[in-house]
Write an enzyme that holds these catalytic residues in place. Structure first.
Site, PDB file in Angstrom:
ATOM      1  CB  SER A 122      -9.114   7.280   5.241  1.00 27.66           C
ATOM      2  OG  SER A 122      -9.214   6.890   6.581  1.00 27.66           O
TER       3      SER A 122
ATOM      4  CG  HIS B 294      -2.052  -0.953   1.116  1.00 23.74           C
ATOM      5  ND1 HIS B 294      -3.162  -0.858   1.924  1.00 23.74           N
ATOM      6  CD2 HIS B 294      -2.271  -2.005   0.293  1.00 23.74           C
ATOM      7  CE1 HIS B 294      -4.023  -1.818   1.598  1.00 23.74           C
ATOM      8  NE2 HIS B 294      -3.500  -2.523   0.624  1.00 23.74           N
TER       9      HIS B 294
ATOM     10  CD  GLU C  70      -1.505   4.653   3.499  1.00 24.72           C
ATOM     11  OE1 GLU C  70      -2.590   5.227   3.679  1.00 24.72           O
ATOM     12  OE2 GLU C  70      -1.382   3.649   2.759  1.00 24.72           O
TER      13      GLU C  70
ATOM     14  CB  CYS D 190      -1.790   1.853   6.171  1.00 25.50           C
ATOM     15  SG  CYS D 190      -1.389   1.027   4.597  1.00 25.50           S
TER      16      CYS D 190
ATOM     17  CB  CYS E 279      -6.373  -0.103   4.979  1.00 26.54           C
ATOM     18  SG  CYS E 279      -4.665  -0.704   4.951  1.00 26.54           S
TER      19      CYS E 279
END
Length: 153
Positions: free
Chosen positions: A81, A56, A58, A86, A83
């Protein structure tokens, strides 16, 4: 919400990273790690590009930043935002501040981060919303796979 100059510049870099991911055929989520106004790392969602389910935006950003003695004084900028995975990394490394581009197309659990002491700044930036909405409409199965909701039949 009006951001100060460093926050605005760093979120702009995260948005550029999201666009880069999209141009590579990936999920348009970008992230930046900074200490104050000093850029430490950038990254974008590379799950599709690498065939890596945990890449992902991040996580890619944190990986690109390498080992840090401490995350004190850092801010993670992310276009979407976070998950649960993360968010877990944010909490594990005690990143004290997160600036989120939007939580319209994916809510995440920003309240969980807040309850754990993370300062969360939610922008609801229209360019972040439109980038993700466009992707979700064009590639719904890839999006659902990214958030762990793909049809497994």
């Amino acid at each position: 919400m009006v951001l100060n100059e460093p926050d605005s510049r760093l979120m702009g870099i995260a948005i550029d990273e999201a666009r880069k991911s999209l141009s590579e055929g990936g999920v348009p989520v970008g992230a930046v790690l900074a200490r104050g106004d000093t850029l430490l790392a950038v990254g974008h969602n590379e799950r599709v590009q690498r065939g890596d389910p945990i890449a992902h935006g991040e996580i890619a950003c944190l990986r690109n930043g390498g080992r840090q003695d401490s995350y004190d004084g850092t801010t993670l900028y992310t276009t979407l935002s976070p998950c649960e995975m993360c968010s877990g990394a944010i909490l594990l490394f005690k990143i004290p501040r997160v600036v989120v581009g939007e939580a319209t197309t994916f809510r995440g659990d920003l309240d969980h981060l807040r309850r754990r002491g993370v300062e969360v700044v939610l922008l609801e930036d229209d360019s972040c919303v439109q980038l993700m909405r466009s992707f979700q409409q064009r590639y719904p199965r890839v999006w659902l796979e990214d958030i762990g909701e793909a049809d497994q039949r």
